[in-house]
Motif scaffolding. Structure first.
Motif, PDB file in Angstrom:
ATOM      1  N   UNK A 160       0.800  -1.220   0.000  1.00 48.32           N
ATOM      2  CA  UNK A 160       0.000   0.000   0.000  1.00 48.32           C
ATOM      3  C   UNK A 160       0.835   1.274   0.000  1.00 48.32           C
ATOM      4  N   UNK A 161       2.150   1.159  -0.123  1.00 47.47           N
ATOM      5  CA  UNK A 161       3.036   2.296   0.102  1.00 47.47           C
ATOM      6  C   UNK A 161       3.869   2.654  -1.130  1.00 47.47           C
ATOM      7  N   UNK A 162       4.437   3.856  -1.090  1.00 47.01           N
ATOM      8  CA  UNK A 162       5.399   4.288  -2.105  1.00 47.01           C
ATOM      9  C   UNK A 162       6.799   3.899  -1.644  1.00 47.01           C
ATOM     10  N   UNK A 163       7.610   3.409  -2.568  1.00 49.10           N
ATOM     11  CA  UNK A 163       8.959   2.948  -2.238  1.00 49.10           C
ATOM     12  C   UNK A 163       9.978   3.503  -3.228  1.00 49.10           C
ATOM     13  N   UNK A 164      11.068   4.038  -2.687  1.00 52.00           N
ATOM     14  CA  UNK A 164      12.269   4.375  -3.455  1.00 52.00           C
ATOM     15  C   UNK A 164      12.004   5.241  -4.687  1.00 52.00           C
ATOM     16  N   UNK A 165      11.095   6.231  -4.526  1.00 57.81           N
ATOM     17  CA  UNK A 165      10.929   7.220  -5.580  1.00 57.81           C
ATOM     18  C   UNK A 165       9.862   6.916  -6.599  1.00 57.81           C
ATOM     19  N   UNK A 166       9.191   5.756  -6.470  1.00 54.19           N
ATOM     20  CA  UNK A 166       8.074   5.496  -7.365  1.00 54.19           C
ATOM     21  C   UNK A 166       8.380   4.499  -8.461  1.00 54.19           C
ATOM     22  N   UNK A 167       7.574   4.560  -9.512  1.00 50.95           N
ATOM     23  CA  UNK A 167       7.663   3.594 -10.599  1.00 50.95           C
ATOM     24  C   UNK A 167       8.889   3.810 -11.482  1.00 50.95           C
ATOM     25  N   UNK A 168       9.363   5.049 -11.521  1.00 51.22           N
ATOM     26  CA  UNK A 168      10.469   5.397 -12.415  1.00 51.22           C
ATOM     27  C   UNK A 168      11.388   6.367 -11.685  1.00 51.22           C
ATOM     28  N   UNK A 169      12.000   5.874 -10.603  1.00 53.87           N
ATOM     29  CA  UNK A 169      12.811   6.716  -9.733  1.00 53.87           C
ATOM     30  C   UNK A 169      14.184   7.015 -10.288  1.00 53.87           C
ATOM     31  N   UNK A 170      15.003   7.622  -9.454  1.00 54.77           N
ATOM     32  CA  UNK A 170      16.340   8.041  -9.884  1.00 54.77           C
ATOM     33  C   UNK A 170      17.200   6.854 -10.305  1.00 54.77           C
ATOM     34  N   UNK A 171      16.899   5.659  -9.783  1.00 51.40           N
ATOM     35  CA  UNK A 171      17.647   4.463 -10.142  1.00 51.40           C
ATOM     36  C   UNK A 171      17.408   4.052 -11.588  1.00 51.40           C
ATOM     37  N   UNK A 172      16.378   4.613 -12.244  1.00 50.65           N
ATOM     38  CA  UNK A 172      16.068   4.277 -13.636  1.00 50.65           C
ATOM     39  C   UNK A 172      16.421   5.413 -14.597  1.00 50.65           C
ATOM     40  N   UNK A 173      17.073   6.445 -14.088  1.00 50.74           N
ATOM     41  CA  UNK A 173      17.400   7.612 -14.915  1.00 50.74           C
ATOM     42  C   UNK A 173      18.841   7.553 -15.402  1.00 50.74           C
ATOM     43  N   UNK A 174      19.070   8.148 -16.578  1.00 50.53           N
ATOM     44  CA  UNK A 174      20.424   8.283 -17.102  1.00 50.53           C
ATOM     45  C   UNK A 174      20.997   9.612 -16.599  1.00 50.53           C
TER      46      UNK A 174
END
Length: 358
Positions: free
Chosen positions: A105-119
């Motif tokens: 039920x919660x938000x985790x680590x910045x969402x669906x497309x967080x900083x870990x998925x950015x170039x």
């Protein structure tokens, strides 16, 4: 130091054709850190053991395709908000923001497309005595429904023979929240050793921890004392010594997945120490953050393979993630994650490696 302290190559290519670069920083005695621009990831970290042998001590993948295929946060920079926000919702100056709910039920680590998925962009490379790379990313207003544009600047620097320093700064153009961390999974026997991290000795310099509900949100209570509980690592003991005890908090986290409360003076200080029994490797974690999440890899289930083609399973590695406490936007009694225009979010963490004395 002999040879170049920094090299750079193309590690992979995104589906849209953009190159993912990898920057290699070198210290002494074979100490080496490989940084990937996708997710600002620590892709590999080589550290010497008591016999001088260097092994990679962080989980991940040998090729970029593995990172693209599975979102497991191996070595990633996590944001805008590391850890969890209850129900994916928080209020700021009377306005309520609904984030993506991506962890129960919660938000985790910045969402669906967080900083870990950015170039991230390579802003600067310093090939001096303390080799470093600075990466930047600008998160636009409304990305993952967070308010405000956020300009993030991150520097990885080798600051000793076998020491990695991570500094992060962020600025905004309107009130927002920010909480960043690195999410490396450590096994000091080596990422492909097959050894369990449950035999590692852990010390955490904390008197209190945050008890959680079954969805890993902190309970509506003050931090609990670690005294007399399986969460007491004030004196070093093995991670696995009490992990299977019938404690409700261990049930809720499926092991350790809890924030330890550190001193809040904002100064860099020792937070944790990890030691591997066979290799003799030691890692000391210093941070200026108010908490460190101890996560015993409880959700690694063998469904994916990592470096060397080995399946990644529970107890293969441990995370020590320095950051502001989870759900802090909804808890005025917690350290504040608020950032206003003109202010600067700052995070400094140091990973210092050594070996056990003979």
């Amino acid at each position: 130091m002999a040879g170049a302290t920094i090299t750079k190559d193309v590690f992979g290519t995104l589906p849209d054709g953009r190159d993912v670069e990898r920057i290699v920083l070198r210290g002494e005695g074979g100490f080496e850190v490989r940084i990937m621009t996708h997710g600002a990831v620590i892709q590999a970290l080589l550290a010497p053991d008591a016999n001088g042998r260097c092994d990679d001590v962080v989980l991940g993948h040998d090729a970029f395709a593995g990172y693209l295929a599975e979102r497991k946060f191996f070595g990633a920079t996590v944001g805008r908000y590391a850890n969890r926000i209850a129900n994916g919702r928080f209020s700021l100056d009377g306005e309520t923001f609904q984030l993506a709910v991506n962890n129960g039920p919660n938000a985790l680590h910045g969402g669906l497309d967080g900083f870990d998925r950015k170039l991230w962009d390579v802003a600067e490379i310093d090939d001096g005595a303390d080799p470093a790379v600075t990466l930047t990313y600008t998160s636009p207003h409304g990305e993952e429904n967070y308010p405000g544009r956020l300009d993030v600047r991150l520097t990885y620097r080798v600051t000793g023979p076998a020491e990695l320093s991570l500094t992060m700064e962020a600025r905004t153009d309107r009130p927002t929240i920010v909480n960043l961390t690195n999410h490396s999974f450590f096994n000091l026997e080596g990422a492909t050793s097959g050894a369990s991290m449950l035999d590692h000795e852990l010390m955490v310099r904390a008197e209190h921890f945050l008890a959680i509900d079954p969805t890993a949100i902190p309970l509506p209570e003050p931090p609990r004392s670690v005294a007399g509980t399986p969460f007491d690592f004030r004196e070093a003991r093995t991670v696995g010594a009490r992990i299977r005890e019938g404690d409700q908090q261990l049930r809720n986290g499926r092991g350790y997945d809890h924030t330890y409360c550190l001193a809040r003076d904002g100064k860099l200080a020792l937070a944790a120490r990890l030691e591997a029994p066979r290799s003799g490797r030691i890692m000391e974690l210093f941070t200026d953050q108010p908490g460190v999440q101890v996560y015993s890899g409880n959700y690694l289930d063998g469904t994916i393979s990592g470096k060397g083609g080995k399946l990644i399973r529970q107890s293969d590695a441990i995370c020590l993630e320095p950051h502001i406490w989870p759900d802090a936007p909804n808890r005025p009694d917690f350290p504040s994650p608020r950032l206003d225009p003109g202010g600067i979010y700052r995070h400094h963490t140091v990973y210092r490696f050594a070996v056990r004395a003979p």
